[in-house]
Design a protein around this motif. Sequence first.
Motif, PDB file in Angstrom:
ATOM      1  N   SER A  24      17.888  -1.365  11.003  1.00  0.00           N
ATOM      2  CA  SER A  24      16.960  -2.773  10.611  1.00  0.00           C
ATOM      3  C   SER A  24      16.679  -3.718  11.647  1.00  0.00           C
ATOM      4  CB  SER A  24      17.527  -3.294   9.283  1.00  0.00           C
ATOM      5  OG  SER A  24      18.672  -3.858   9.420  1.00  0.00           O
ATOM      6  N   ASP A  25      17.849  -3.723  12.631  1.00  0.00           N
ATOM      7  CA  ASP A  25      17.787  -4.819  13.650  1.00  0.00           C
ATOM      8  C   ASP A  25      16.695  -4.390  14.634  1.00  0.00           C
ATOM      9  OD1 ASP A  25      19.889  -6.196  12.706  1.00  0.00           O
ATOM     10  OD2 ASP A  25      21.308  -4.924  14.056  1.00  0.00           O
ATOM     11  N   MET A  26      16.291  -3.099  14.680  1.00  0.00           N
ATOM     12  CA  MET A  26      15.253  -2.540  15.606  1.00  0.00           C
ATOM     13  C   MET A  26      13.593  -3.293  15.056  1.00  0.00           C
ATOM     14  SD  MET A  26      16.482  -0.617  17.666  1.00  0.00           S
ATOM     15  CE  MET A  26      15.282  -0.081  18.567  1.00  0.00           C
ATOM     16  N   HIS A  27      13.586  -3.826  13.948  1.00  0.00           N
ATOM     17  CA  HIS A  27      12.391  -4.631  13.503  1.00  0.00           C
ATOM     18  C   HIS A  27      12.349  -5.689  13.985  1.00  0.00           C
ATOM     19  CE1 HIS A  27      12.312  -1.369  10.414  1.00  0.00           C
ATOM     20  NE2 HIS A  27      13.154  -1.986   9.725  1.00  0.00           N
ATOM     21  N   ASP A  28      13.307  -6.611  14.381  1.00  0.00           N
ATOM     22  CA  ASP A  28      13.114  -7.800  15.314  1.00  0.00           C
ATOM     23  C   ASP A  28      13.038  -7.513  16.444  1.00  0.00           C
ATOM     24  OD1 ASP A  28      14.168  -9.085  12.947  1.00  0.00           O
ATOM     25  OD2 ASP A  28      16.298  -9.060  13.351  1.00  0.00           O
ATOM     26  N   LEU A  29      13.432  -6.336  17.279  1.00  0.00           N
ATOM     27  CA  LEU A  29      13.125  -6.054  18.589  1.00  0.00           C
ATOM     28  C   LEU A  29      11.467  -5.849  18.636  1.00  0.00           C
ATOM     29  CD1 LEU A  29      14.358  -5.211  21.471  1.00  0.00           C
ATOM     30  CD2 LEU A  29      14.226  -2.980  20.536  1.00  0.00           C
ATOM     31  N   VAL A  30      11.196  -5.453  17.810  1.00  0.00           N
ATOM     32  CA  VAL A  30       9.304  -5.149  17.934  1.00  0.00           C
ATOM     33  C   VAL A  30       8.636  -5.851  17.236  1.00  0.00           C
ATOM     34  CG1 VAL A  30      10.156  -2.593  18.775  1.00  0.00           C
ATOM     35  CG2 VAL A  30       9.590  -3.171  16.199  1.00  0.00           C
ATOM     36  N   ARG A  31       9.061  -6.929  16.614  1.00  0.00           N
ATOM     37  CA  ARG A  31       8.331  -7.575  15.601  1.00  0.00           C
ATOM     38  C   ARG A  31       7.233  -8.429  16.349  1.00  0.00           C
ATOM     39  NH1 ARG A  31      10.018  -9.194  11.022  1.00  0.00           N
ATOM     40  NH2 ARG A  31      12.145  -8.848  11.483  1.00  0.00           N
ATOM     41  N   ASP A  32       7.266  -8.902  17.319  1.00  0.00           N
ATOM     42  CA  ASP A  32       5.950  -9.354  17.815  1.00  0.00           C
ATOM     43  C   ASP A  32       5.110  -8.490  18.643  1.00  0.00           C
ATOM     44  OD1 ASP A  32       7.628  -9.088  20.322  1.00  0.00           O
ATOM     45  OD2 ASP A  32       6.973 -10.766  21.261  1.00  0.00           O
ATOM     46  N   LEU A  33       5.305  -7.082  18.662  1.00  0.00           N
ATOM     47  CA  LEU A  33       4.283  -6.121  19.226  1.00  0.00           C
ATOM     48  C   LEU A  33       3.322  -5.875  18.107  1.00  0.00           C
ATOM     49  CD1 LEU A  33       6.791  -3.671  20.974  1.00  0.00           C
ATOM     50  CD2 LEU A  33       5.544  -5.766  21.852  1.00  0.00           C
ATOM     51  N   VAL A  34       2.551  -7.004  17.890  1.00  0.00           N
ATOM     52  CA  VAL A  34       1.433  -6.899  16.810  1.00  0.00           C
ATOM     53  C   VAL A  34       0.117  -6.240  17.522  1.00  0.00           C
ATOM     54  CG1 VAL A  34      -0.020  -8.019  15.010  1.00  0.00           C
ATOM     55  CG2 VAL A  34       2.309  -8.642  15.670  1.00  0.00           C
ATOM     56  N   VAL A  35      -0.097  -4.952  17.000  1.00  0.00           N
ATOM     57  CA  VAL A  35      -1.682  -4.550  17.522  1.00  0.00           C
ATOM     58  C   VAL A  35      -2.729  -4.972  16.805  1.00  0.00           C
ATOM     59  CG1 VAL A  35      -2.627  -2.266  17.919  1.00  0.00           C
ATOM     60  CG2 VAL A  35      -0.096  -2.509  18.012  1.00  0.00           C
ATOM     61  N   PRO A  36      -3.720  -5.653  17.598  1.00  0.00           N
ATOM     62  CA  PRO A  36      -5.133  -6.129  16.834  1.00  0.00           C
ATOM     63  C   PRO A  36      -5.761  -5.120  16.360  1.00  0.00           C
ATOM     64  CG  PRO A  36      -4.413  -7.281  19.170  1.00  0.00           C
ATOM     65  CD  PRO A  36      -3.510  -5.923  18.958  1.00  0.00           C
ATOM     66  N   PRO A  37      -5.891  -5.175  15.184  1.00  0.00           N
ATOM     67  CA  PRO A  37      -6.807  -4.174  14.406  1.00  0.00           C
ATOM     68  C   PRO A  37      -8.200  -4.172  14.829  1.00  0.00           C
ATOM     69  CG  PRO A  37      -6.470  -5.908  12.822  1.00  0.00           C
ATOM     70  CD  PRO A  37      -5.676  -6.459  14.055  1.00  0.00           C
ATOM     71  N   GLU A  38      -8.712  -4.914  15.608  1.00  0.00           N
ATOM     72  CA  GLU A  38     -10.077  -5.024  15.882  1.00  0.00           C
ATOM     73  C   GLU A  38     -10.210  -4.039  17.296  1.00  0.00           C
ATOM     74  OE1 GLU A  38      -8.398  -8.763  17.624  1.00  0.00           O
ATOM     75  OE2 GLU A  38      -8.375  -7.811  15.632  1.00  0.00           O
ATOM     76  N   LEU A  39      -9.084  -3.581  17.915  1.00  0.00           N
ATOM     77  CA  LEU A  39      -9.229  -2.932  19.012  1.00  0.00           C
ATOM     78  C   LEU A  39     -10.091  -1.484  18.900  1.00  0.00           C
ATOM     79  CD1 LEU A  39      -5.645  -3.365  20.838  1.00  0.00           C
ATOM     80  CD2 LEU A  39      -7.897  -4.447  21.470  1.00  0.00           C
ATOM     81  N   PRO A  40     -10.370  -0.791  19.815  1.00  0.00           N
ATOM     82  CA  PRO A  40     -10.882   0.724  19.408  1.00  0.00           C
ATOM     83  C   PRO A  40      -9.843   1.379  18.744  1.00  0.00           C
ATOM     84  CG  PRO A  40     -11.525  -0.113  21.695  1.00  0.00           C
ATOM     85  CD  PRO A  40     -10.502  -1.157  21.169  1.00  0.00           C
ATOM     86  N   GLN A  41      -9.999   2.214  17.825  1.00  0.00           N
ATOM     87  CA  GLN A  41      -9.158   3.055  16.912  1.00  0.00           C
ATOM     88  C   GLN A  41      -8.141   3.969  17.915  1.00  0.00           C
ATOM     89  OE1 GLN A  41      -8.404   2.914  13.923  1.00  0.00           O
ATOM     90  NE2 GLN A  41      -6.732   4.347  14.102  1.00  0.00           N
ATOM     91  N   ALA A  42      -8.579   4.444  19.073  1.00  0.00           N
ATOM     92  CA  ALA A  42      -7.784   5.379  20.032  1.00  0.00           C
ATOM     93  C   ALA A  42      -6.790   4.118  20.601  1.00  0.00           C
ATOM     94  CB  ALA A  42      -8.592   5.774  21.050  1.00  0.00           C
ATOM     95  N   ALA A  43      -7.229   2.849  20.899  1.00  0.00           N
ATOM     96  CA  ALA A  43      -5.904   2.289  21.337  1.00  0.00           C
ATOM     97  C   ALA A  43      -5.036   1.773  20.296  1.00  0.00           C
ATOM     98  CB  ALA A  43      -6.605   0.791  21.894  1.00  0.00           C
ATOM     99  N   VAL A  44      -5.513   1.301  19.344  1.00  0.00           N
ATOM    100  CA  VAL A  44      -4.584   1.196  18.022  1.00  0.00           C
ATOM    101  C   VAL A  44      -3.639   2.179  17.915  1.00  0.00           C
ATOM    102  CG1 VAL A  44      -4.516   0.641  15.651  1.00  0.00           C
ATOM    103  CG2 VAL A  44      -6.393  -0.435  16.772  1.00  0.00           C
TER     104      VAL A  44
END
Length: 162
Positions: A24-44
């Motif tokens: 569960s601590d891994m969630h904190d490690l990647v928490r701010d890696l938010v992928v913008p949904p408006e990017l092209p689908q391949a990039a998302v």
Amino acid sequence: MSESPELPWPVPDSRAHLMAGQFSDMHDLVRDLVVPPELPQAAVSLLTTSRELIRMSYYRWEFMMIGAGTSMIALETALTGRYGTGTLASHLKKAEVDGILTEEQYGILDDLGRRLRNRYAHGVLTHAALSPPMAVGLVRTVITVLAELHAASSPGPPAVGN
């Protein structure tokens, strides 16, 4: 026909304690890696996979490097779409000259990201190649650059007449 043996449940990688006491601590490690949904689908898809591989590196340390390398594939695809045929190195240099990348972003993406991607692509990646903060920093930089590239290439709102 014989039944195949059941795979064991995953257990934490022995190196996981370097970054997390429990999964569960891994969630904190990647928490701010938010992928913008408006990017092209391949990039998302690639960036979401990158983030999840880093999270799952709790169970297999090498997933962290594969996740970071996968983010570079998303960036390379976007830069090739912008600049056409060429190498990742030449595209990164053009993006810096064009003001798309800051000097810091260029350094991260060229010094760390491009070399990691090359090692990954040529099968010479080792588990010692990247620390958790470096992997997260690389993926964060790729997400930022792709979001900026997408915003710059997207048409803005229609002009309002006076």
